[in-house]
Design an enzyme around this catalytic site. Sequence first.
Site, PDB file in Angstrom:
ATOM      1  N   LYS A 109       0.852  -1.194   0.000  1.00  0.00           N
ATOM      2  CA  LYS A 109       0.000   0.000   0.000  1.00  0.00           C
ATOM      3  C   LYS A 109       0.887   1.242   0.000  1.00  0.00           C
ATOM      4  CE  LYS A 109      -3.740   0.375   2.306  1.00  0.00           C
ATOM      5  NZ  LYS A 109      -4.729   0.488   3.428  1.00  0.00           N
ATOM      6  N   GLY A 122      -1.112   7.966  -5.685  1.00  0.00           N
ATOM      7  CA  GLY A 122      -0.801   6.566  -5.400  1.00  0.00           C
ATOM      8  C   GLY A 122       0.129   6.348  -4.228  1.00  0.00           C
ATOM      9  N   ARG A 179     -13.346  -8.408  -2.287  1.00  0.00           N
ATOM     10  CA  ARG A 179     -14.253  -7.525  -1.561  1.00  0.00           C
ATOM     11  C   ARG A 179     -15.663  -7.649  -2.117  1.00  0.00           C
ATOM     12  NH1 ARG A 179     -10.441  -3.096  -0.083  1.00  0.00           N
ATOM     13  NH2 ARG A 179      -8.421  -3.631  -0.987  1.00  0.00           N
ATOM     14  N   ASP A 248     -16.413  -1.590  -0.613  1.00  0.00           N
ATOM     15  CA  ASP A 248     -15.070  -1.971  -1.058  1.00  0.00           C
ATOM     16  C   ASP A 248     -14.142  -2.228   0.126  1.00  0.00           C
ATOM     17  OD1 ASP A 248     -15.519   0.986  -1.005  1.00  0.00           O
ATOM     18  OD2 ASP A 248     -13.342   1.042  -1.159  1.00  0.00           O
ATOM     19  N   ASN A 249     -14.639  -2.001   1.346  1.00  0.00           N
ATOM     20  CA  ASN A 249     -13.866  -2.293   2.548  1.00  0.00           C
ATOM     21  C   ASN A 249     -14.436  -3.471   3.327  1.00  0.00           C
ATOM     22  OD1 ASN A 249     -12.126  -0.165   2.059  1.00  0.00           O
ATOM     23  ND2 ASN A 249     -13.289   1.290   3.287  1.00  0.00           N
TER      24      ASN A 249
END
Length: 488
Positions: A109, A122, A179, A248-249
């Site tokens: 990440k 990013g 997810r 999405d989490n």
Amino acid sequence: MKFDFDNTYAKTLEGFYTPWQGAVAPDPKIIQFNQSLTRDLGLDPEALNTPEGAAIFSGSVAPEGADPLAQAYAGHQFGGFSQQLGDGRALLLGELLDKDGNRFDLQLKGSGRTPFSRGGDGKAVLGPVLREYLMGEAMHALRVPTTRALAALTTGEEVMRDGLKPGAVLARIASSHLRVGTFQFFAARQDWDKVRQLADYAIARHYPDLVSADDRYLRFLGAVVNRQADLIAKWMHVGFIHGVMNTDNMTISGETIDYGPCAFLDSYDPATVFSSIDRNGRYAFGNQPNIALWNLTRLAETLLQLIDAKDDDNAISLATDALNGFNDRYNDAWTTGMRAKIGLSTNQEGDTELLSDLLEIMTEQRVDYTQFFRALADAATGDDTKLLTLLTDPAKIAPWLATWQHRLQSELQNPTERAAAMNKINPIYIPRNHRVEEALQAAEAGDLAPFSKLLGVLQTPFTKRAGLDDYEGPAPKDAPIYQTFCGT
């Protein structure tokens, strides 16, 4: 440097991702390294906690056997649907098998811009990276299913986030990064072949006992419902607030993922919100079970074509039945855990009312959630001195304590043994919000000692240790109202 990658996602799900390479970090340095997790994964910590390992974990260099890629997914964010999100600052480096054959993703990440960055840079910065490292390891120690940190490192550059901040990358381990939003990505495009392909992959990876079932997609939905119900109950038991429960989490595996504006309760109040972006309390502490079910309903919508492509009404009816199982599963898991927190080992009539009456008192009295249950263990042995000091009006809890003591007497257990059992599940040390912020601020100023000490405290949360009294309680009453930010 050897990684025995076995990259099933890259090999079998073409079209679900974009192959990508991380940006080259100017001066990557590992600042936190999880040696025990490294060994559990069958990796060599001495080889990885090196400049060569830093180059890999920053995304600058892809090791042999890696298939770095950015995953595609969509998601509902605070109720609004975004058809394309994806890994805008993350790379799935590959998949590893631990010594027991369990499969884990190794993801980076903050490794730079990807095709899903949507105008972002990013990158990640040091504070949020260390927050996720700390929170994931704390949750693991609290026995809550979670992604975990393998390493945190600085990149040698500064990133603009409300001023210039030290750039950083987190190397994260997860059972997978599938997810609810991954299914939504393809369902939104009505690409049912890919939804089916994704479901088959998820079943094989996380629910292999369903592979041969004729009704495997319906049973898959039910299995995810059960895992998420169990997970949210565990959150509630320890007072954890995720803060950004977007679809999405939410993982298909049932792990906690993406520690952004998360925090832990101090004073008990189901309406508690810490996230600066949750202005309407959508993801408040007490609302988390409802939101989990809402998210699972979005998953169910993506699976209707697989459950019954010929009869929409039947598919909806079957999926609804599966979703209806959430509340029963959650209530059972929550009640069982809460019953244990107050020292009960059997299920008796009136227990639900006993628990709800307690939480009503705790809300009214603004009682510290974590300290209360530790003190309740002492009260189980007859010493309620510390417990009563936690309340603004101790007389308010006297009738409840009398009812509780009577209930305890219905179970044949030695009071000392009962208290010991309570202390094994009620933590004394949690990531107190003010302590987390102090550690992160010190780290951003170049001092990692407070972070390292706090991490060490949180790795054994159930055992009281000498010299750590300052880590037990909340911030002083005159401290400013605590607020969290996404920040990454």
